[in-house]
Write a protein that holds these residues in place. Structure first.
Motif, mmCIF file in Angstrom:
data_model
loop_
_atom_site.group_PDB
_atom_site.id
_atom_site.type_symbol
_atom_site.label_atom_id
_atom_site.label_comp_id
_atom_site.label_asym_id
_atom_site.label_seq_id
_atom_site.Cartn_x
_atom_site.Cartn_y
_atom_site.Cartn_z
ATOM 1 N N GLU A 4 4.887 17.834 69.753
ATOM 2 C CA GLU A 4 5.870 17.045 69.002
ATOM 3 C C GLU A 4 5.249 15.754 68.479
ATOM 4 O OE1 GLU A 4 8.819 16.792 72.050
ATOM 5 O OE2 GLU A 4 9.972 18.465 71.236
ATOM 6 N N THR A 7 2.920 16.662 65.531
ATOM 7 C CA THR A 7 3.682 17.044 64.339
ATOM 8 C C THR A 7 4.336 15.832 63.692
ATOM 9 O OG1 THR A 7 4.069 19.248 65.246
ATOM 10 C CG2 THR A 7 5.549 18.513 63.482
ATOM 11 N N PHE A 8 5.028 15.019 64.492
ATOM 12 C CA PHE A 8 5.722 13.849 63.970
ATOM 13 C C PHE A 8 4.735 12.870 63.344
ATOM 14 C CE2 PHE A 8 7.199 9.469 64.546
ATOM 15 C CZ PHE A 8 8.366 9.507 63.801
ATOM 16 N N THR A 9 3.664 12.565 64.051
ATOM 17 C CA THR A 9 2.670 11.605 63.570
ATOM 18 C C THR A 9 2.013 12.109 62.290
ATOM 19 O OG1 THR A 9 2.278 10.820 65.825
ATOM 20 C CG2 THR A 9 0.576 10.338 64.198
ATOM 21 N N GLN A 11 3.214 14.226 60.025
ATOM 22 C CA GLN A 11 4.164 14.158 58.912
ATOM 23 C C GLN A 11 4.330 12.734 58.409
ATOM 24 O OE1 GLN A 11 7.587 16.051 60.695
ATOM 25 N NE2 GLN A 11 7.047 18.053 59.880
#
Length: 103
Positions: A4, A7-9, A11
């Protein structure tokens, strides 16, 4: 989880990067190397501080070039690992992985 965070970083960094740019951004104890091509295709390598920046951008160049030849541009915006098959990535990751000499 680690997935997570990655993925977050990734994006977030891609969204804040301009077309045709390369950058290395420190996030926690990692360096996130991002390359956003002029056609909008982007990639991120998350590595520790010891992994050479030049190698990260070489990996991104190779992966994005091959990906753009194998996957239709029309599929890029809506694609995901579940909908786009790109088997070459595992080979690149294995080839560019640093082996710890201590075992």
């Amino acid at each position: 989880s680690v997935q997570e965070f990655m993925t977050f970083t990734s994006q977030l960094i891609v969204e804040r990067s301009e077309l045709g740019s390369r950058a290395s951004v420190k996030e926690q104890e990692y360096l996130c190397h991002v390359y956003v091509r002029n056609d909008g295709l982007a990639g991120v390598v998350i590595a520790d501080n010891e992994y050479p920046q030049r190698v990260c951008f070489t990996l991104l160049d190779k992966v994005l070039d091959e990906f753009s030849r194998q996957v239709s541009k029309i599929d890029w915006p809506s694609g995901s690992p579940a909908t786009i098959s790109y088997a070459a990535l595992d080979g690149y990751l294995s080839k560019f992985q640093v082996r710890d000499p201590r075992g």
